[in-house]
Design an enzyme around this catalytic site. Structure first.
Site, PDB file in Angstrom:
ATOM      1  N   CYS A 122     -10.010   3.068 -17.137  1.00 31.73           N
ATOM      2  CA  CYS A 122      -8.842   3.875 -17.530  1.00 31.73           C
ATOM      3  C   CYS A 122      -8.696   3.981 -19.046  1.00 31.73           C
ATOM      4  O   CYS A 122      -7.965   4.834 -19.546  1.00 31.73           O
ATOM      5  CB  CYS A 122      -7.582   3.289 -16.935  1.00 31.73           C
ATOM      6  SG  CYS A 122      -7.705   3.070 -15.148  1.00 31.73           S
ATOM      7  N   HIS A 258      -1.669   6.240 -20.490  1.00 31.18           N
ATOM      8  CA  HIS A 258      -2.449   6.327 -19.255  1.00 31.18           C
ATOM      9  C   HIS A 258      -1.479   6.454 -18.084  1.00 31.18           C
ATOM     10  O   HIS A 258      -0.484   5.720 -18.007  1.00 31.18           O
ATOM     11  CB  HIS A 258      -3.307   5.067 -19.120  1.00 31.18           C
ATOM     12  CG  HIS A 258      -3.903   4.892 -17.767  1.00 31.18           C
ATOM     13  ND1 HIS A 258      -4.492   5.922 -17.076  1.00 31.18           N
ATOM     14  CD2 HIS A 258      -3.981   3.795 -16.947  1.00 31.18           C
ATOM     15  CE1 HIS A 258      -4.928   5.476 -15.905  1.00 31.18           C
ATOM     16  NE2 HIS A 258      -4.620   4.193 -15.810  1.00 31.18           N
ATOM     17  N   ASN A 289      -3.174   8.585 -10.301  1.00 37.60           N
ATOM     18  CA  ASN A 289      -3.865   7.846 -11.362  1.00 37.60           C
ATOM     19  C   ASN A 289      -5.347   8.225 -11.295  1.00 37.60           C
ATOM     20  O   ASN A 289      -6.030   7.863 -10.341  1.00 37.60           O
ATOM     21  CB  ASN A 289      -3.651   6.342 -11.129  1.00 37.60           C
ATOM     22  CG  ASN A 289      -4.366   5.474 -12.153  1.00 37.60           C
ATOM     23  OD1 ASN A 289      -5.335   5.895 -12.783  1.00 37.60           O
ATOM     24  ND2 ASN A 289      -3.899   4.248 -12.298  1.00 37.60           N
TER      25      ASN A 289
HETATM   26  O1  UT7 Z   1      -5.165   2.419 -13.707  1.00 45.55           O
HETATM   27  C1  UT7 Z   1      -5.570   1.100 -13.873  1.00 45.55           C
HETATM   28  C2  UT7 Z   1      -4.422   0.251 -14.163  1.00 45.55           C
HETATM   29  N1  UT7 Z   1      -3.630   0.105 -12.979  1.00 45.55           N
HETATM   30  C3  UT7 Z   1      -2.343  -0.129 -13.086  1.00 45.55           C
HETATM   31  O2  UT7 Z   1      -1.825  -0.161 -14.159  1.00 45.55           O
HETATM   32  C4  UT7 Z   1      -1.587  -0.394 -11.804  1.00 45.55           C
HETATM   33  C5  UT7 Z   1      -0.629  -1.533 -12.024  1.00 45.55           C
HETATM   34  N2  UT7 Z   1       0.078  -1.955 -10.814  1.00 45.55           N
HETATM   35  C6  UT7 Z   1       0.983  -1.171 -10.181  1.00 45.55           C
HETATM   36  O3  UT7 Z   1       1.191  -0.043 -10.550  1.00 45.55           O
HETATM   37  C7  UT7 Z   1       1.780  -1.814  -9.058  1.00 45.55           C
HETATM   38  O4  UT7 Z   1       1.474  -3.167  -8.974  1.00 45.55           O
HETATM   39  C8  UT7 Z   1       1.535  -1.151  -7.672  1.00 45.55           C
HETATM   40  C9  UT7 Z   1       2.146   0.245  -7.663  1.00 45.55           C
HETATM   41  C10 UT7 Z   1       0.067  -1.118  -7.363  1.00 45.55           C
HETATM   42  C11 UT7 Z   1       2.240  -1.969  -6.568  1.00 45.55           C
HETATM   43  O5  UT7 Z   1       3.610  -2.040  -6.845  1.00 45.55           O
HETATM   44  P1  UT7 Z   1       4.324  -3.464  -6.886  1.00 45.55           P
HETATM   45  O6  UT7 Z   1       5.742  -3.194  -7.134  1.00 45.55           O
HETATM   46  O7  UT7 Z   1       3.607  -4.349  -7.864  1.00 45.55           O
HETATM   47  O8  UT7 Z   1       4.103  -3.965  -5.417  1.00 45.55           O
HETATM   48  P2  UT7 Z   1       3.711  -5.444  -4.939  1.00 45.55           P
HETATM   49  O9  UT7 Z   1       2.255  -5.550  -4.833  1.00 45.55           O
HETATM   50  O10 UT7 Z   1       4.457  -6.452  -5.760  1.00 45.55           O
HETATM   51  O11 UT7 Z   1       4.333  -5.477  -3.507  1.00 45.55           O
HETATM   52  C12 UT7 Z   1       5.757  -5.443  -3.301  1.00 45.55           C
HETATM   53  C13 UT7 Z   1       6.045  -5.370  -1.811  1.00 45.55           C
HETATM   54  C14 UT7 Z   1       5.302  -6.427  -0.992  1.00 45.55           C
HETATM   55  O12 UT7 Z   1       6.137  -6.744   0.114  1.00 45.55           O
HETATM   56  P3  UT7 Z   1       7.034  -8.079   0.092  1.00 45.55           P
HETATM   57  O13 UT7 Z   1       6.067  -9.210  -0.063  1.00 45.55           O
HETATM   58  O14 UT7 Z   1       7.972  -7.937  -1.072  1.00 45.55           O
HETATM   59  O15 UT7 Z   1       7.728  -8.030   1.417  1.00 45.55           O
HETATM   60  C15 UT7 Z   1       4.077  -5.697  -0.480  1.00 45.55           C
HETATM   61  O16 UT7 Z   1       3.629  -6.237   0.727  1.00 45.55           O
HETATM   62  O17 UT7 Z   1       5.602  -4.110  -1.317  1.00 45.55           O
HETATM   63  C16 UT7 Z   1       4.616  -4.311  -0.264  1.00 45.55           C
HETATM   64  N3  UT7 Z   1       3.617  -3.274  -0.415  1.00 45.55           N
HETATM   65  C17 UT7 Z   1       3.744  -2.056   0.108  1.00 45.55           C
HETATM   66  N4  UT7 Z   1       4.720  -1.507   0.854  1.00 45.55           N
HETATM   67  C18 UT7 Z   1       4.561  -0.241   1.242  1.00 45.55           C
HETATM   68  C19 UT7 Z   1       2.457  -3.316  -1.114  1.00 45.55           C
HETATM   69  N5  UT7 Z   1       1.818  -2.144  -1.030  1.00 45.55           N
HETATM   70  C20 UT7 Z   1       2.610  -1.353  -0.268  1.00 45.55           C
HETATM   71  C21 UT7 Z   1       2.494  -0.022   0.161  1.00 45.55           C
HETATM   72  N6  UT7 Z   1       3.506   0.495   0.901  1.00 45.55           N
HETATM   73  N7  UT7 Z   1       1.437   0.755  -0.159  1.00 45.55           N
END
Ligand code: UT7
Length: 333
Positions: A122, A258, A289
């Site tokens: 990225c 980005h 992305n």
């Molecule tokens: O381009 C390269 C660089 N990449 C980035 O900069 C990406 C950086 N990371 C992110 O943008 C975020 O971490 C994501 C958008 C990928 C994920 O968002 P998040 O707020 O960090 O989600 P999380 O992994 O902390 O998960 C939060 C909750 C969890 O449930 P509990 O444990 O709170 O009950 C996950 O199981 O959301 C759940 N979850 C989902 N729910 C619905 C994880 N993925 C999903 C999903 N749909 N796709």
């Protein structure tokens, strides 16, 4: 004693024109949710993504790069035959060799331009732009085509709820040429390989070759770790980049981070307290992305729509797998 002679150096380089290619197929969050346990609401709230574009099965990285490059050359008013160097930032050209850039240089009709792929994920476009600026100022190149292009759908596991809703396809390009005054500021860049596992592949192609019954290598990401790194460190990178260009945050007109996650953009805005007049890219909403393509796609959207005026001062910052980052201030064409 004999001495090596160098070409005359130049005072600066600048972006002369931009171009973009967005594949035809629009993919909604509802379609993504057919294969993962998620919802349109969750994806919008957590990432800001409403829809994204997917390339056709027979559409290659170089096909997309061709489209974006043609538009960038036209907007720069530079002929393909005047391009002496082609830099393609990508991690999804599906051949270990030859490079996408060599194929692109030939298909565009350059005079056998120097060609090099840049694999910094990225951050790749900003890395390549820094190279282009250095090559032009050093007198090694006159016109450099810089492309960021990805077909991430080739390496995404559509059943992985941690990545499938984020990544998408597209291409963006710029032409860099000589300028009397610097139009591309000093790059601020770096990497943290200790965090290499935060965005990686599930296994290597060599491992897959030894056990072909395994699942093919796919992109995998520790989303929270990457998120924390980006919001924890990129604001400082932005401040250092603006200072390196001899400017202050108040001098900025445009901010093109980005397009990783809308919440990361919002966090950077809060931390930097940018003036209200600064135009901020939110291209991720309809593009997703696109890794190395995200910054040039976002830049082209603002330039071609007139939202960012010619001569405006823009801060670009790319960050991602590596973990690697690169940022620079540019004057818009
Ligand atoms: O381009 C390269 C660089 N990449 C980035 O900069 C990406 C950086 N990371 C992110 O943008 C975020 O971490 C994501 C958008 C990928 C994920 O968002 P998040 O707020 O960090 O989600 P999380 O992994 O902390 O998960 C939060 C909750 C969890 O449930 P509990 O444990 O709170 O009950 C996950 O199981 O959301 C759940 N979850 C989902 N729910 C619905 C994880 N993925 C999903 C999903 N749909 N796709």
């Amino acid at each position: 004693m004999k001495a090596i002679t160098l070409p005359a150096t130049r005072p600066g380089s600048r972006i002369l024109g931009t171009g973009a290619y967005r594949p035809e197929r629009v993919v909604s969050n509802a379609e993504i949710c057919e294969l993962i346990d998620s919802s349109d609401e969750w994806i919008r709230e957590r990432s800001g993504i409403i829809e994204r574009r997917y390339a056709a099965a027979d559409e290659s990285v170089t096909d997309m790069a061709m489209e974006a490059s043609g538009k960038a050359l036209a907007s720069a008013g530079v002929a393909a035959t005047d391009i002496d160097t082609v830099l393609v930032a990508t991690i999804t050209h599906p051949y270990q060799t030859p490079s996408a850039s060599a194929e692109l240089a030939d298909r565009l009709g350059t005079h056998k331009a120097a060609a090099l792929d840049v694999a910094a994920a990225c951050a790749g476009f900003c890395y390549a732009l820094a190279q282009a600026d250095a090559l032009v100022r050093a007198g090694s190149s006159t016109y450099v085509l810089v492309v960021g292009v990805e077909k991430l759908t080739d390496i995404v596991d559509f059943t992985d709820r941690g990545t499938s809703f984020i990544f998408a396809d597209g291409a963006g390009a710029v032409v860099v040429g000589p300028a009397d005054q610097p139009g591309i500021g000093p790059v601020v860049w770096g990497s943290d390989g200790a965090q290499k596992d935060a965005i990686t592949m599930t296994q290597s192609w060599a491992q897959y070759r030894r056990a072909p019954a395994d699942k093919w290598p796919a992109l995998t990401m520790q989303g929270q770790a990457v998120y924390r790194w980006a919001v924890g460190e990129m604001a400082d990178v932005c401040r250092r980049t603006v200072a390196a260009a001899g400017l202050t945050l108040d001098d900025l007109d445009v901010f093109v981070p980005h397009q990783a996650n809308m919440r990361i953009t919002d966090s950077l805005l809060r931390q930097l307290s940018l003036p209200d007049h600064v135009v901020v890219s939110r291209d991720i909403a309809t593009t997703g992305n696109t890794s190395a393509a995200s910054v040039p796609l976002a830049l082209d959207a603002l330039v071609s729509s007139g939202q960012a005026r010619s001569g405006a001062i823009a801060l670009l910052v790319g960050f991602g797998a590596g973990l690697a980052y690169a940022a620079q201030v540019v004057t818009l064409p």
